[in-house]
Scaffold this active site. Structure first.
Site: not given
Length: 234
Positions: A4, A32, A97, A101
């Site tokens: 986790d 990932n 989001y 990133k």
């Protein structure tokens, strides 16, 4: 092996397990883990914002902090941080989001320069639309909130969520076939951008913001929202 990325204890246990099995060596780390987040940037609940950043960015930092020292000692290794073409340019309804990133990209840029003296490579993989299960467990609480100011943009928000896995998304096998050989080079590139619409999104970064806003507004519903809204009453 369970891992986790949002839990320090889980990360430490997983890394210790791998080091014990390999005699104290890790050649490659691929960060990932990631979750999706869609909705108006000012209305996404802060708890959801924290969850997105803890998974997409802070979780990545946890793994780098745990494994980079091992690679430094060995004077070799490659860290692959999976960003996104959305890390180049944010579109409406994907602000949180995209921000997570973009943080991955910026962190990786600094990390690449800092680890280079120790012979450790850092690669950012910035995918476009890739076939995956990322939307299967994704839901936007905003779409059930009738008090949102963006109720007239529901269809646009739903569309951009579905778009990530819409027809034309690049198969994962094709993505791996292109990306993996580049990662395995002795001197891999700093960025690997591949997948449906990834290059177009990257090029959008170089377009003047006024033009980019017009294109994204037309494509993702903010222009239509402006037409549908009633004028304010005072």
């Amino acid at each position: 092996m369970e891992l986790d990325v949002t839990d320090d204890t889980s990360v430490d246990a997983a890394v210790a397990h791998v080091l014990a099995a390999t005699g104290g060596r890790i050649d490659m780390l691929v960060n990932n883990a990631g979750i999706l987040c869609t909705g108006p940037a000012v209305e996404v609940p802060l708890a959801q914002v924290r969850q997105v950043f803890d998974t997409n960015f802070t979780g990545l930092v946890r793994l780098c902090r745990a494994i980079a020292p091992v690679m430094i000692e060995c004077r070799q290794g490659t860290i692959v941080n999976v960003g996104s073409s959305g890390g180049y340019v944010a579109t409406p309804w994907m602000g949180i989001y995209a921000a997570s990133k973009t943080a991955v990209h910026a962190y990786s840029d600094a990390l690449r320069m800092e680890l280079a003296p120790f012979g450790v490579n850092v690669v950012v993989v910035a995918p476009g639309r890739i076939e995956s299960n990322i939307v299967e467990n994704h839901s936007s609480a905003l779409l059930n909130d009738k008090t949102t100011r963006y109720v007239k943009a529901y269809s646009a928000i739903e569309e951009i969520t579905a778009l990530t896995q819409a027809k034309g998304a690049t198969p994962a096998s094709e993505f791996a076939h292109v990306v993996v050989p580049k990662i395995l080079r002795r001197s891999p590139p700093a960025y690997i951008t591949y997948g449906a619409q990834s290059i177009g999104t990257w090029l959008m970064y170089y377009i003047p913001p006024v033009i980019r806003d017009y294109i994204c507004g037309s494509r993702f519903g903010t222009h239509q929202l402006a037409k549908d809204l009633q004028p304010p009453s005072f």
